[in-house]
Design an enzyme around this catalytic site. Sequence first.
Site, PDB file in Angstrom:
ATOM      1  N   TYR A  51       0.852  -1.185   0.000  1.00  0.00           N
ATOM      2  CA  TYR A  51       0.000   0.000   0.000  1.00  0.00           C
ATOM      3  C   TYR A  51       0.888   1.235   0.000  1.00  0.00           C
ATOM      4  O   TYR A  51       1.993   1.199  -0.528  1.00  0.00           O
ATOM      5  CB  TYR A  51      -0.988  -0.044   1.177  1.00  0.00           C
ATOM      6  CG  TYR A  51      -2.204   0.795   0.879  1.00  0.00           C
ATOM      7  CD1 TYR A  51      -3.008   0.532  -0.231  1.00  0.00           C
ATOM      8  CD2 TYR A  51      -2.541   1.874   1.677  1.00  0.00           C
ATOM      9  CE1 TYR A  51      -4.095   1.323  -0.541  1.00  0.00           C
ATOM     10  CE2 TYR A  51      -3.643   2.669   1.376  1.00  0.00           C
ATOM     11  CZ  TYR A  51      -4.407   2.389   0.261  1.00  0.00           C
ATOM     12  OH  TYR A  51      -5.481   3.174  -0.059  1.00  0.00           O
ATOM     13  N   LYS A  97      -5.639  -2.485  -0.886  1.00  0.00           N
ATOM     14  CA  LYS A  97      -6.485  -2.234   0.285  1.00  0.00           C
ATOM     15  C   LYS A  97      -7.096  -3.533   0.802  1.00  0.00           C
ATOM     16  O   LYS A  97      -7.166  -3.769   2.015  1.00  0.00           O
ATOM     17  CB  LYS A  97      -7.582  -1.247  -0.095  1.00  0.00           C
ATOM     18  CG  LYS A  97      -8.071  -0.420   1.058  1.00  0.00           C
ATOM     19  CD  LYS A  97      -8.188   1.025   0.668  1.00  0.00           C
ATOM     20  CE  LYS A  97      -8.236   1.929   1.859  1.00  0.00           C
ATOM     21  NZ  LYS A  97      -8.314   3.341   1.511  1.00  0.00           N
ATOM     22  N   ASN A 112      -0.617  11.790   1.026  1.00  0.00           N
ATOM     23  CA  ASN A 112       0.318  10.752   0.621  1.00  0.00           C
ATOM     24  C   ASN A 112       0.158  10.516  -0.883  1.00  0.00           C
ATOM     25  O   ASN A 112      -0.839  10.925  -1.466  1.00  0.00           O
ATOM     26  CB  ASN A 112       0.111   9.463   1.443  1.00  0.00           C
ATOM     27  CG  ASN A 112      -1.278   8.895   1.350  1.00  0.00           C
ATOM     28  OD1 ASN A 112      -1.786   8.678   0.261  1.00  0.00           O
ATOM     29  ND2 ASN A 112      -1.900   8.636   2.493  1.00  0.00           N
ATOM     30  N   GLU A 135     -13.727   4.039  -3.043  1.00  0.00           N
ATOM     31  CA  GLU A 135     -12.317   4.407  -2.907  1.00  0.00           C
ATOM     32  C   GLU A 135     -11.866   5.310  -4.049  1.00  0.00           C
ATOM     33  O   GLU A 135     -12.048   4.990  -5.229  1.00  0.00           O
ATOM     34  CB  GLU A 135     -11.462   3.127  -2.910  1.00  0.00           C
ATOM     35  CG  GLU A 135      -9.973   3.357  -2.799  1.00  0.00           C
ATOM     36  CD  GLU A 135      -9.525   3.834  -1.434  1.00  0.00           C
ATOM     37  OE1 GLU A 135      -8.411   4.366  -1.335  1.00  0.00           O
ATOM     38  OE2 GLU A 135     -10.305   3.668  -0.471  1.00  0.00           O
ATOM     39  N   ASP A 136     -11.283   6.444  -3.704  1.00  0.00           N
ATOM     40  CA  ASP A 136     -10.570   7.311  -4.647  1.00  0.00           C
ATOM     41  C   ASP A 136     -11.412   7.726  -5.855  1.00  0.00           C
ATOM     42  O   ASP A 136     -10.937   7.727  -6.996  1.00  0.00           O
ATOM     43  CB  ASP A 136      -9.272   6.646  -5.107  1.00  0.00           C
ATOM     44  CG  ASP A 136      -8.198   6.704  -4.028  1.00  0.00           C
ATOM     45  OD1 ASP A 136      -8.408   7.397  -3.019  1.00  0.00           O
ATOM     46  OD2 ASP A 136      -7.147   6.058  -4.196  1.00  0.00           O
ATOM     47  N   ARG A 166      -9.243   9.816  -8.832  1.00  0.00           N
ATOM     48  CA  ARG A 166      -8.472  10.642  -7.887  1.00  0.00           C
ATOM     49  C   ARG A 166      -7.660   9.704  -6.996  1.00  0.00           C
ATOM     50  O   ARG A 166      -7.965   9.496  -5.833  1.00  0.00           O
ATOM     51  CB  ARG A 166      -9.406  11.513  -7.037  1.00  0.00           C
ATOM     52  CG  ARG A 166      -8.676  12.594  -6.228  1.00  0.00           C
ATOM     53  CD  ARG A 166      -9.601  13.244  -5.228  1.00  0.00           C
ATOM     54  NE  ARG A 166     -10.171  12.291  -4.292  1.00  0.00           N
ATOM     55  CZ  ARG A 166      -9.531  11.846  -3.219  1.00  0.00           C
ATOM     56  NH1 ARG A 166      -8.305  12.226  -2.951  1.00  0.00           N
ATOM     57  NH2 ARG A 166     -10.132  10.981  -2.411  1.00  0.00           N
ATOM     58  N   ASP A 168     -13.999   5.238   2.435  1.00  0.00           N
ATOM     59  CA  ASP A 168     -12.844   5.319   3.326  1.00  0.00           C
ATOM     60  C   ASP A 168     -12.160   6.681   3.253  1.00  0.00           C
ATOM     61  O   ASP A 168     -11.651   7.176   4.248  1.00  0.00           O
ATOM     62  CB  ASP A 168     -11.839   4.212   2.996  1.00  0.00           C
ATOM     63  CG  ASP A 168     -10.666   4.204   3.956  1.00  0.00           C
ATOM     64  OD1 ASP A 168     -10.901   4.159   5.174  1.00  0.00           O
ATOM     65  OD2 ASP A 168      -9.515   4.286   3.501  1.00  0.00           O
ATOM     66  N   ASP A 169     -12.139   7.310   2.073  1.00  0.00           N
ATOM     67  CA  ASP A 169     -11.504   8.619   1.949  1.00  0.00           C
ATOM     68  C   ASP A 169     -12.200   9.653   2.829  1.00  0.00           C
ATOM     69  O   ASP A 169     -11.545  10.524   3.409  1.00  0.00           O
ATOM     70  CB  ASP A 169     -11.538   9.089   0.489  1.00  0.00           C
ATOM     71  CG  ASP A 169     -10.835   8.121  -0.434  1.00  0.00           C
ATOM     72  OD1 ASP A 169      -9.678   7.799  -0.168  1.00  0.00           O
ATOM     73  OD2 ASP A 169     -11.459   7.672  -1.405  1.00  0.00           O
TER      74      ASP A 169
END
Length: 600
Positions: free
Chosen positions: A96, A178, A419, A249-250, A160, A272-273
């Site tokens: 990750y 993940k 990150n 996610e993203d 993203r 999760d973001d």
Amino acid sequence: MSEIVGRSRRNSIELVGAKAGTAMPAEMRQALNLRGLVPASVEDFTKQEMRAYQQLMSKSAGLERYEFLANLRCINVNLFFRLVMNHFKEIAPIIYTPTVGEACLNYSHIYPFIYPCHTSVGLFITLNDVDNIDSVIENYCQSMTEHNDPEITVITDGSRILGLGDLGINGMAIPIGKLQLYVAAAGLNPARTLPIVLDFGTDSKKYQNDPLYLGIRQPRPDDETFYDATGKVLSALYRAFPDLLVQFEDFSTDHAFGLLDQWRNKALCFNDDIQGTGSVILAGFISAVEQAGVSPTDQRILFVGAGSAGVGVAKQLVEYVMLEYNISEEQAKAMFWFVDSRGMITANRGDKLATHKVYFARHDNGDTQCSNLEEALEYVKPTALIGLSTIYKAFSEKILNRMNELNQTARPIIFPLSNPESKAECTFEEAMRCTNNRVLFASGTAFPEYTIPETGEVRVPAQGNNMYVFPPIGLGATLCKPTRITDTMIYAVSKALANSLDKKERARGELYPRIERIRDVAARLTAAFITQAVHEGNVRDQHWVDIVEANMPEGANTKAVSGLFTKRVLGEVKALMWEPASSVEQYMFEAITFENPDEF
């Protein structure tokens, strides 16, 4: 062993034998006519792991290590997860963040060489597949050698990825990585995880023009097309797998909030973001405030970056302050300021604010406008500086020095959370040097320890990594099967994480548990999640309702969010966490039994 082999179908023997590798027993080699075709030595798992670890460490580049582990994951799941779990601190940053970012940037170029599998690594769904999505899902089910319905999926459209932008199909490395953390940290069953990328195009000219790009070479669709297509995919997934947990996610900021708003109250899902990041930072903030020397309600918190993660974190902090200190929403919200690419976010700034930014827009600034972080710092005089900007070195030494000057009677809280490292607002060393080693620090990516030159004291940076919270949220949801995931259930996870620091960690002033304890911590957070879900009457599995109601934690009540749980609930959670087999005999028996349940 020969008796087991004799009662198994030949295809099961071949499958299990192949996954056992050099640990395949002599009887099985004989049954498969492999005598003389493989080295004669029959190894135990310890030697297999030793060899794999040596090979991993022999590779100097992070991407090479990622490729080695991806290959191993396909060849031998059991060995892969034993290696990850026994060397978690070293390997988590490879599978990750930060190394997964490099893997994403190169994904189309390395894909054919890191998955030596006959089965799919997940679902790659294009817009052209959407109207036939049921058959696509059926293709996936038929391709799996272990016929288990997935219980959790991580789904992205690659728009993203981390702080790297629109990577299109290359973002698939994120759901894969993940889900590996869900398994290693919290013990979900790897055979029941499903990574998905929605290959709906990319607006990146780089990838549209890359001859080796594996995704669809077209611009992303408009919002109406996006939501319609995504809705069809999610409806089909829930139709095929009614108990499925979906983790978004993203996605781009607007779509991240949009999907969560559409689905959170009618299906088992979370983002999760938004929610995971908020949860883990809330836990670190709770620990930091205890040491800061400023009352929690007197904190002045300045966020740099107003995307889905930043706003999600701030909203969870608002909820925490309201619930914990019994103040109004307006009072809690007044503790927060935001800076985006145009400066401090105010209602009268003169531009049209994105919908998700309106909530935190200041109305008390009068005619004052701040065009950058430096001006906002002087205006707000923050006690806490939180970065989710993806701007490398946004917290310059000048900014850090000024934070130190503004907080002479208290310890400044500085959280550079972007990150990978190439997007981090500052490093741990920079924050320590500029604050005379007084900083309360947490980062989104891993930084090395810092030795204070004057004393030789070694300080360990806290990493506010979502891996502390999304695995237990996932395990808790798949075990107790809530109807939905509420903010208070996630809040309970945050409080349990803050409570999970042991005596040594508290004495050292650390904000999070040592990462080496993540499996034990995940079990505790899962127990807190399930206990809170039962308190809310939100659990479909009566087994967990009976256990929690018969074992209420002391000091807890159904109206307060405590993050507490009992040893009975914790023990039940630990008993149900998947682990790789520890011996050849255990692995062979479990694998063959799984393939032929009616024969045992």
